[in-house]
Design an enzyme around this catalytic site. Structure first.
Site, PDB file in Angstrom:
ATOM      1  N   TYR A  11       1.164  -1.833  -0.074  1.00  0.00           N
ATOM      2  CA  TYR A  11      -0.244  -0.055   0.292  1.00  0.00           C
ATOM      3  C   TYR A  11       1.028   1.305  -0.087  1.00  0.00           C
ATOM      4  O   TYR A  11       0.607   1.631   1.560  1.00  0.00           O
ATOM      5  CB  TYR A  11      -1.146   0.181   1.817  1.00  0.00           C
ATOM      6  CG  TYR A  11      -1.790  -1.263   1.443  1.00  0.00           C
ATOM      7  CD1 TYR A  11      -2.870  -1.489   1.284  1.00  0.00           C
ATOM      8  CD2 TYR A  11      -0.853  -2.534   1.905  1.00  0.00           C
ATOM      9  CE1 TYR A  11      -3.385  -2.500   1.217  1.00  0.00           C
ATOM     10  CE2 TYR A  11      -1.888  -3.818   2.143  1.00  0.00           C
ATOM     11  CZ  TYR A  11      -3.504  -3.836   1.580  1.00  0.00           C
ATOM     12  OH  TYR A  11      -3.570  -4.702   1.895  1.00  0.00           O
ATOM     13  N   GLU A  20       1.464  -0.978  -5.069  1.00  0.00           N
ATOM     14  CA  GLU A  20       0.362   0.252  -4.991  1.00  0.00           C
ATOM     15  C   GLU A  20      -1.312  -0.512  -6.219  1.00  0.00           C
ATOM     16  O   GLU A  20      -0.499  -0.311  -6.676  1.00  0.00           O
ATOM     17  CB  GLU A  20       0.699   1.211  -5.083  1.00  0.00           C
ATOM     18  CG  GLU A  20       0.000   2.864  -5.331  1.00  0.00           C
ATOM     19  CD  GLU A  20      -1.461   2.520  -4.475  1.00  0.00           C
ATOM     20  OE1 GLU A  20      -0.914   2.836  -2.549  1.00  0.00           O
ATOM     21  OE2 GLU A  20      -2.218   3.503  -4.482  1.00  0.00           O
ATOM     22  N   CYS A  43      -4.138   4.673  10.088  1.00  0.00           N
ATOM     23  CA  CYS A  43      -5.011   5.571  10.347  1.00  0.00           C
ATOM     24  C   CYS A  43      -6.394   4.819  10.528  1.00  0.00           C
ATOM     25  O   CYS A  43      -6.936   6.125  10.984  1.00  0.00           O
ATOM     26  CB  CYS A  43      -5.382   6.368   9.152  1.00  0.00           C
ATOM     27  SG  CYS A  43      -5.676   5.357   7.604  1.00  0.00           S
TER      28      CYS A  43
HETATM   29  N1  SAH Z   1       2.069   3.917   2.514  1.00  0.00           N
HETATM   30  C1  SAH Z   1       1.465   5.545   1.587  1.00  0.00           C
HETATM   31  C2  SAH Z   1       0.369   5.108   0.833  1.00  0.00           C
HETATM   32  C3  SAH Z   1      -0.561   5.167   2.289  1.00  0.00           C
HETATM   33  S1  SAH Z   1      -2.467   5.504   1.960  1.00  0.00           S
HETATM   34  C4  SAH Z   1       2.017   6.818   2.214  1.00  0.00           C
HETATM   35  O1  SAH Z   1       2.886   6.897   3.713  1.00  0.00           O
HETATM   36  O2  SAH Z   1       1.792   7.716   1.997  1.00  0.00           O
HETATM   37  C5  SAH Z   1      -2.860   3.539   1.805  1.00  0.00           C
HETATM   38  C6  SAH Z   1      -2.551   3.798   0.104  1.00  0.00           C
HETATM   39  O3  SAH Z   1      -2.968   1.819  -0.982  1.00  0.00           O
HETATM   40  C7  SAH Z   1      -3.666   4.813  -0.775  1.00  0.00           C
HETATM   41  O4  SAH Z   1      -2.658   4.893  -1.798  1.00  0.00           O
HETATM   42  C8  SAH Z   1      -4.027   3.198  -1.980  1.00  0.00           C
HETATM   43  O5  SAH Z   1      -4.866   3.345  -3.725  1.00  0.00           O
HETATM   44  C9  SAH Z   1      -3.864   1.903  -2.234  1.00  0.00           C
HETATM   45  N2  SAH Z   1      -4.928   1.047  -1.927  1.00  0.00           N
HETATM   46  C10 SAH Z   1      -5.692   0.388  -1.354  1.00  0.00           C
HETATM   47  N3  SAH Z   1      -6.554  -0.197  -1.344  1.00  0.00           N
HETATM   48  C11 SAH Z   1      -4.840  -0.892  -2.149  1.00  0.00           C
HETATM   49  C12 SAH Z   1      -4.809  -2.790  -2.647  1.00  0.00           C
HETATM   50  N4  SAH Z   1      -6.012  -3.186  -2.492  1.00  0.00           N
HETATM   51  N5  SAH Z   1      -4.004  -2.884  -2.867  1.00  0.00           N
HETATM   52  C13 SAH Z   1      -3.193  -2.190  -2.993  1.00  0.00           C
HETATM   53  N6  SAH Z   1      -3.203  -0.974  -2.425  1.00  0.00           N
HETATM   54  C14 SAH Z   1      -4.276  -0.279  -2.061  1.00  0.00           C
END
Ligand code: SAH
Length: 401
Positions: A262, A283, A358
């Site tokens: 993610y 991601e 979060c």
């Molecule tokens: N670690 C990063 C993003 C965290 S937010 C940071 O700190 O900026 C969570 C992220 O998970 C988002 O970018 C969203 O697009 C992604 N996401 C949501 N569902 C997902 C899934 N099923 N598989 C992979 N990524 C996902």
């Protein structure tokens, strides 16, 4: 409300708590609903969040003192406003009243970046001069639906996204010229078209009207490109503390293969890349992955690769291939992770898992699964990423039993 465990409640870590809340709360406090904790002083908010973390995560181990923010105001680097029209025909912009579709007029907000707020108010004031209207969601008619502003606090770069209900922008050139004249700090303007009946702000189609279509920011000494649709943490000051905690919990030695799940635009992975042998990021959002790949180049990180995939499916694939992973960083959205992902952790058996969340409720659920399947919690560190709201961010490290 919170079931605080006496032995774990200590005064929160906070050097000079700013006197906000009680006494000088925002006049929109009740109407807007965005700042659920504004009836408390900042110190009380931190105690509340400490107690909330203990309520959900205390059963896994000791909860360290929440890391508070020194100046807990105007921390939001991303501001979005909905546009509408009053019965009297006046254009307003602001936020949707909690659990309704009425717009509460907002000129300035104590959480939001001041520059972003000014740009939004000026756009609102410009509309009648250009004979442009606000969009009406019920009728599916009108022009401006939302404005989204993102500002890189470290670089000063500003992105403005104008979201309209239709693909026609009368007087586009003149409007753009006036906007750029009023706000020389704007570095890029994007026109996004969203005609769908949806609560999502951004639609699929977009056109760059000015600049390069993205902003850059600097975080933990690294440079990051951020597109309109890519996720980027909204409180950069606290994000450095959050990532710092996550990296510390991983205690990397330079020999590890690390997974950043993610990963968004690759922030955690790129910060970890200096201290690891190699990093793999995964991601779902295509735009974010495109940014992440560019961010690897921007920071001359040759030991990181990014994949666009569902994190759960990607992990199942890794487990089937019997790939070796030493450390997993995971930072899922509010809904938390899923069983395929967690199950694959149990199969891949990385030495350490660092879970950034979060939402402590879904984090507790996922931790329970991992603790039943070969892991134990080592450290729990809440970080206040969203002062005045009831949201709690928390970093938890787990090690293999
Ligand atoms: N670690 C990063 C993003 C965290 S937010 C940071 O700190 O900026 C969570 C992220 O998970 C988002 O970018 C969203 O697009 C992604 N996401 C949501 N569902 C997902 C899934 N099923 N598989 C992979 N990524 C996902």
């Amino acid at each position: 409300m919170d079931n605080r465990k006496k032995n774990q409640s200590r005064p929160p870590r906070q050097s000079t708590p700013k006197k906000v809340g009680k006494g000088n709360a925002c006049p929109l406090y009740k109407k807007c609903g965005g700042c659920q904790l504004q009836n408390m002083t900042y110190e009380e908010q931190l105690s509340f969040k400490q107690a909330k973390t203990i309520k959900y995560l205390g059963r896994f181990g000791h909860v360290e003192e929440i890391i508070g923010m020194e100046q807990p105001c105007h921390y939001r680097n991303k501001v979005q406003a909905a546009f509408g029209t009053t019965r009297g025909g006046k254009i307003i912009s602001g936020v949707y009243q909690s659990s309704s579709h009425n717009i509460v007029l907002v000129d300035e907000c104590m959480l939001e970046d001041k520059t972003a707020d000014k740009i939004i108010v000026d756009i609102r004031n410009m509309l009648p001069k250009f004979k442009l209207t606000a969009y009406n969601e019920d009728m599916g008619k009108g022009f401006l639906r939302h404005v989204l502003v993102k500002r890189g606090f470290a670089t000063g770069q500003v992105m403005v996204v104008l979201v309209t209900g239709s693909g026609i922008f009368p007087g586009k050139k003149d409007f753009l010229k006036a906007l750029l004249k009023a706000h020389e700090e704007i570095t890029t303007v994007i026109w996004n078209i969203n005609s769908a009946k949806t609560s999502l702000v951004l639609g699929k189609r977009e056109e760059i009207l000015y600049g390069n279509g993205y902003i850059e920011d600097i975080l933990c000494g690294k440079r990051f490109r951020i597109s309109a649709k890519s996720f980027y943490q909204i409180n950069p000051t606290q994000t450095e503390k959050l990532y710092g905690t996550a990296i510390e919990f991983a205690s990397l030695t330079g020999k590890e293969t690390v997974l950043d799940a993610y990963c968004g635009i690759g922030t955690i992975g790129l910060v970890a890349a200096d201290k690891a042998k190699q990093v793999i990021g995964v991601e779902l959002n295509e735009d974010a992955v495109r940014d992440a790949k560019i961010n690897a180049r921007l920071n001359s990180a040759g030991n990181i690769r990014f994949f666009c995939a569902d994190a759960g499916r990607f992990m199942v694939g890794m487990a089937e291939e019997d790939e070796k992973v030493d450390v997993v960083f995971m930072d899922p959205p509010r809904a938390g992770s899923d069983i395929p992902f967690l199950k694959s952790i149990a199969t891949l058996r990385p030495e350490k898992v660092v879970y950034v969340s979060c939402n402590v409720e879904t984090q507790a659920r996922d931790l329970a699964y991992l603790c039943k399947n070969g892991y134990k919690v080592k450290r729990i560190q809440p970080v206040d990423m969203f002062p005045h709201t009831n949201h709690v961010e928390c970093v938890v490290s787990l090690v293999r039993k």
